[in-house]
Structure formats: C-alpha cells, structure tokens
Design an enzyme around this catalytic site. Sequence first.
Site, PDB file in Angstrom:
ATOM      1  CE1 TYR A 190      -3.568   2.016   0.306  1.00  0.00           C
ATOM      2  CE2 TYR A 190      -2.814   2.926   2.495  1.00  0.00           C
ATOM      3  CZ  TYR A 190      -3.768   3.478   1.105  1.00  0.00           C
ATOM      4  OH  TYR A 190      -4.562   3.508   1.524  1.00  0.00           O
TER       5      TYR A 190
ATOM      6  CB  VAL B  14      -9.278   1.748  14.407  1.00  0.00           C
ATOM      7  CG1 VAL B  14      -9.110   2.907  13.941  1.00  0.00           C
ATOM      8  CG2 VAL B  14      -9.321   2.322  15.754  1.00  0.00           C
ATOM      9  CB  VAL B  15     -13.945   4.826  13.505  1.00  0.00           C
ATOM     10  CG1 VAL B  15     -15.312   5.639  13.727  1.00  0.00           C
ATOM     11  CG2 VAL B  15     -11.980   5.922  13.414  1.00  0.00           C
ATOM     12  CB  SER B  16     -15.687   0.471  10.880  1.00  0.00           C
ATOM     13  OG  SER B  16     -14.495   0.526  11.055  1.00  0.00           O
TER      14      SER B  16
HETATM   15  P1  NAD Z   1     -13.022   1.652  -0.170  1.00  0.00           P
HETATM   16  O1  NAD Z   1     -12.231   0.294   0.590  1.00  0.00           O
HETATM   17  O2  NAD Z   1     -14.011   1.638   0.111  1.00  0.00           O
HETATM   18  O3  NAD Z   1     -12.874   2.160  -1.519  1.00  0.00           O
HETATM   19  C1  NAD Z   1     -12.130   1.922  -2.622  1.00  0.00           C
HETATM   20  C2  NAD Z   1     -12.943   1.221  -3.672  1.00  0.00           C
HETATM   21  O4  NAD Z   1     -11.964   0.737  -4.746  1.00  0.00           O
HETATM   22  C3  NAD Z   1     -13.418  -0.085  -2.942  1.00  0.00           C
HETATM   23  O5  NAD Z   1     -14.618   0.085  -3.590  1.00  0.00           O
HETATM   24  C4  NAD Z   1     -13.166  -1.135  -4.167  1.00  0.00           C
HETATM   25  O6  NAD Z   1     -13.512  -1.958  -4.946  1.00  0.00           O
HETATM   26  C5  NAD Z   1     -11.950  -0.162  -5.290  1.00  0.00           C
HETATM   27  N1  NAD Z   1     -10.847  -0.638  -6.366  1.00  0.00           N
HETATM   28  C6  NAD Z   1     -10.591  -2.002  -5.069  1.00  0.00           C
HETATM   29  N2  NAD Z   1      -9.319  -1.908  -6.419  1.00  0.00           N
HETATM   30  C7  NAD Z   1      -9.540  -1.421  -7.545  1.00  0.00           C
HETATM   31  C8  NAD Z   1      -9.085  -2.074  -8.770  1.00  0.00           C
HETATM   32  N3  NAD Z   1      -8.173  -2.871  -9.330  1.00  0.00           N
HETATM   33  N4  NAD Z   1     -10.106  -1.281  -9.865  1.00  0.00           N
HETATM   34  C9  NAD Z   1     -11.470  -0.732  -9.610  1.00  0.00           C
HETATM   35  N5  NAD Z   1     -11.295  -0.985  -8.240  1.00  0.00           N
HETATM   36  C10 NAD Z   1     -11.226  -0.258  -7.494  1.00  0.00           C
HETATM   37  O7  NAD Z   1     -11.491   2.992   0.262  1.00  0.00           O
HETATM   38  P2  NAD Z   1     -11.912   4.389   0.856  1.00  0.00           P
HETATM   39  O8  NAD Z   1     -11.267   4.737   2.202  1.00  0.00           O
HETATM   40  O9  NAD Z   1     -13.088   4.668   0.600  1.00  0.00           O
HETATM   41  O10 NAD Z   1     -10.273   5.026  -0.227  1.00  0.00           O
HETATM   42  C11 NAD Z   1     -10.397   5.357  -1.617  1.00  0.00           C
HETATM   43  C12 NAD Z   1      -9.397   5.845  -1.252  1.00  0.00           C
HETATM   44  O11 NAD Z   1      -8.557   6.972  -0.460  1.00  0.00           O
HETATM   45  C13 NAD Z   1      -8.143   4.755  -1.644  1.00  0.00           C
HETATM   46  O12 NAD Z   1      -7.869   5.339  -2.709  1.00  0.00           O
HETATM   47  C14 NAD Z   1      -7.319   4.861  -0.574  1.00  0.00           C
HETATM   48  O13 NAD Z   1      -5.925   4.932  -0.846  1.00  0.00           O
HETATM   49  C15 NAD Z   1      -8.083   6.455  -0.263  1.00  0.00           C
HETATM   50  N6  NAD Z   1      -7.525   6.932   1.311  1.00  0.00           N
HETATM   51  C16 NAD Z   1      -8.303   6.551   2.339  1.00  0.00           C
HETATM   52  C17 NAD Z   1      -8.605   7.175   3.306  1.00  0.00           C
HETATM   53  C18 NAD Z   1      -8.669   6.986   4.588  1.00  0.00           C
HETATM   54  O14 NAD Z   1      -8.879   6.690   5.838  1.00  0.00           O
HETATM   55  N7  NAD Z   1     -10.079   6.204   4.329  1.00  0.00           N
HETATM   56  C19 NAD Z   1      -6.833   7.477   3.769  1.00  0.00           C
HETATM   57  C20 NAD Z   1      -5.561   7.546   2.832  1.00  0.00           C
HETATM   58  C21 NAD Z   1      -5.799   7.757   1.653  1.00  0.00           C
HETATM   59  N1  UDP Z   2      -6.668  -1.154  15.586  1.00  0.00           N
HETATM   60  C1  UDP Z   2      -7.012  -1.245  16.692  1.00  0.00           C
HETATM   61  N2  UDP Z   2      -7.927  -2.150  16.595  1.00  0.00           N
HETATM   62  C2  UDP Z   2      -8.757  -2.660  15.588  1.00  0.00           C
HETATM   63  C3  UDP Z   2      -8.047  -1.675  14.727  1.00  0.00           C
HETATM   64  C4  UDP Z   2      -6.745  -1.026  14.267  1.00  0.00           C
HETATM   65  O1  UDP Z   2      -6.436  -0.927  17.999  1.00  0.00           O
HETATM   66  O2  UDP Z   2      -9.757  -3.129  15.957  1.00  0.00           O
HETATM   67  C5  UDP Z   2      -5.089   0.002  15.805  1.00  0.00           C
HETATM   68  C6  UDP Z   2      -4.419   0.051  14.617  1.00  0.00           C
HETATM   69  O3  UDP Z   2      -3.269  -1.081  15.185  1.00  0.00           O
HETATM   70  C7  UDP Z   2      -3.512   1.514  13.939  1.00  0.00           C
HETATM   71  C8  UDP Z   2      -5.288   2.005  14.233  1.00  0.00           C
HETATM   72  O4  UDP Z   2      -5.442   1.412  16.057  1.00  0.00           O
HETATM   73  O5  UDP Z   2      -2.685   1.678  15.415  1.00  0.00           O
HETATM   74  C9  UDP Z   2      -5.595   2.498  13.481  1.00  0.00           C
HETATM   75  O6  UDP Z   2      -5.378   1.622  12.494  1.00  0.00           O
HETATM   76  P1  UDP Z   2      -6.461   2.075  11.010  1.00  0.00           P
HETATM   77  O7  UDP Z   2      -6.165  -0.224  10.362  1.00  0.00           O
HETATM   78  O8  UDP Z   2      -7.225   2.277  11.049  1.00  0.00           O
HETATM   79  O9  UDP Z   2      -5.835   2.310   9.985  1.00  0.00           O
HETATM   80  P2  UDP Z   2      -3.769   2.904  10.064  1.00  0.00           P
HETATM   81  O10 UDP Z   2      -3.075   1.826  10.657  1.00  0.00           O
HETATM   82  O11 UDP Z   2      -3.964   2.267   8.453  1.00  0.00           O
HETATM   83  O12 UDP Z   2      -4.128   4.532  10.208  1.00  0.00           O
END
Ligand code: NAD
Ligand code: UDP
Length: 312
Positions: A144, A186-188
């Site tokens: 990633y 983590v939140v969900s």
């Molecule tokens: P998510 O997993 O809900 O959404 C990603 C979407 O991309 C999904 O619908 C998935 O089916 C689709 N996808 C994955 N691989 C694909 C492929 N090869 N072709 C077409 N579609 C594909 O995640 P999200 O939280 O909505 O994240 C959306 C974007 O934001 C991502 O690029 C993620 O890296 C970026 N982002 C999210 C967070 C966050 O905290 N949610 C933080 C940093 C970056």
């Molecule tokens: N985490 C946790 N319990 C869970 C899921 C995640 O304590 O059930 C922690 C995880 O180890 C990280 C932080 O929460 O330190 C955020 O994790 P998340 O997967 O949400 O995002 P990221 O690590 O990519 O920031």
Amino acid sequence: MKQILVTGGAGFIGSHLCERLLNEGNAVICLDNFYSGSKKNVWHLIGHPGFELVRHDVTEPYRAEIDEIYNLACPASPVFYQYDPIQTTKTSVFGTFNMLGLAKRTKAKILQASTSEVYGDPAEHPQHEDYWGNVNPIGIRSCYDEGKRCAESLCFDYHRIHGVDVKVIRIFNTYGPRMAVNDGRVVSNFVVQALKGEDITIYGDGSQTRSFQFVSDLVEGMIRMMATPVGFTGPVNLGNPGEFTMIELAEKVLSKVGGKSKIVFRPLPADDPKMRRPDITLAKKELGWEPKVSLDEGLDEVIAYFRQVLFQ
Ligand code: NAD
Ligand code: UDP
C-alpha cells in the site's frame, strides 16, 4: 455539465464523492471492480440521469471522454490491502498509470487519492508535505505505502513530461457512514464491537495516535483541490489535526454506546505507525479549507449509521 470519472466510486469515500458531484449537477461515471466497495453504496444513485456505474478494474486501460478524474480505486483498510498485496500494488501503480494516460489523452484534470501512509512510521510530527517519510519498503504495509508513493511519483512525472494537470492529496484516517461492517479499520471496528457488546480490540498498548477526519470534510477538501488553478499540484494533506490515542478512541466509543464491552489488547501488527497528525497549513492557505466536524459529532453519526445497519 462536467463529465467526471470517479474510480473506486463504489467505495466508502467514493460513494460520498459521487453523491456530492451529482448534487452539484455533474455527470458521474463511477468505476469500480467491487474488491472492497459495494454496489449497495451507490444503489441510491442508480436511476439518477447523471449517474453511470461501470464494473471495471483500473489495472486495465479504460476509455471515455471526460473532464475530470478522481482516482480513488485502491483498498484502504489494512485487512483488505494485505489480503492480496500484489493486486494492491498493481491497482495503485498500473491503475494510476492508466488513469494518467486517460488524463493525458483527454486533457482532463486528475486528482490522485494519496495517503498519510506515504509518511510511514513518521520521524517528524506533525507531518508536513515536505517530509519524505519513513517507510519500510519490504514489510506487510509496503504494497500500500510504496504503491501509493509510486503513484505519486507517476503523477509528478506525467505533470513534468506531459503537462498533465495533476492534483495530489494525502488523505489522513477518514471515517463515516458506509464503511463496511467488516472493513477492519479502527473506527468501524470499535463502533461495531461496542454495538454488538463484543470486546473492543486494541492492537498493542493503545498509545499509538491517529487523527480522524469525517468524510464530509474530506469530500469538501477534494472538490476544492480539484478547483485549484492549473499547475497547482500539491501534494496537500487533508486531515483533521485532532490527535487521539487508540485508548482514548475506545473509551469515547464505549462512553457513547454504553453496553458491557470490555477493552482487550491484541498484538500490534508489524510497522504500525506510532503517531500521525497532519499539518494542514497548506490546505488552509491554498484551499481555504479546514475540517468542521469534531470526532464527537462524527462518532455520533457513525454510531447511528451502524446501529441501523446492524439492527434494522
Ligand atoms: P474503500 O476500500 O472503501 O474504497 C476503495 C474502492 O476502490 C472500493 O470500492 C474498491 O472496490 C475499489 N477498487 C479497489 N481496487 C480496484 C481496482 N483494481 N479497480 C477498480 N476499483 C478498485 O476505501 P476508501 O476508504 O473509500 O478509500 C478510497 C481511496 O482513498 C483509496 O485510494 C485510499 O487509498 C484513499 N485513502 C483513504 C483513507 C481513509 O482513511 N479512508 C486514507 C488515506 C487514503
Ligand atoms: N487498531 C486497533 N484495533 C482495531 C483496528 C485497528 O487498535 O480493531 C489500531 C491499529 O493498530 C492502528 C490504528 O488502530 O494503530 C489505526 O488503524 P487503522 O487500520 O484504522 O488505520 P491505519 O493503521 O492504516 O492508520
């Protein structure tokens, strides 16, 4: 009317973005392979005259005549992106490559959804856009982190070599309705566990920190970034500077949900960043943007959302 392509549009963030773009009178092509997203997220948009849902994998080229691309396709939860790490890298790198090619051919603007993970386990705090990061290139998060870093690199090369109007944002932990129940972030996780009366699983000792941004704030920032003048590329951090330990988050969720869940501790996954907080000075200056939704308000919405999903 603009024709806008949203890759990953059926994901958590993408579905909110599609909704907002349609509400503003645009035509939206939502492209997704449903790897971590779901048709359910955009079900309510089907039938809208400006909306088109396309099943497509961004690792394959896609052709359409468009004005703007929001490139979000990529699983974002560690559980999902580590399930098939090679596909994750392919999605970030080949997917961004294909979308940049499309942007070049159609002269569309392209916004790349990058991430705070490009900073890795940061040695600077808070993280400013000038910081180059501290990423393990061969660890379980590399698919990633390095995939997203390579995607940024491609964006800037397409900008320098081909003049593509790229807009790179680095998104910090974002949460909100339509996260999947089994998303794993983590939140969900905490909210679902608390609502079901299950143990709240803290990984490690819970002293690691994150900054949580509500999805509507992020979508506002994305739209403002897309509207910046030609040549403004970013990268720009988009996140909420409020910083919380995972213990604080667990306690907040427990106090809001009530019930009888206990906090339990589980092993910390490898390379889990110890701290994270965005410096949003640049977003304030260039986009006139800052987050509006506090963690307390956002959690209330997410709890109400999951209550409905789980029990109604
Ligand atoms: P998510 O997993 O809900 O959404 C990603 C979407 O991309 C999904 O619908 C998935 O089916 C689709 N996808 C994955 N691989 C694909 C492929 N090869 N072709 C077409 N579609 C594909 O995640 P999200 O939280 O909505 O994240 C959306 C974007 O934001 C991502 O690029 C993620 O890296 C970026 N982002 C999210 C967070 C966050 O905290 N949610 C933080 C940093 C970056
Ligand atoms: N985490 C946790 N319990 C869970 C899921 C995640 O304590 O059930 C922690 C995880 O180890 C990280 C932080 O929460 O330190 C955020 O994790 P998340 O997967 O949400 O995002 P990221 O690590 O990519 O920031």
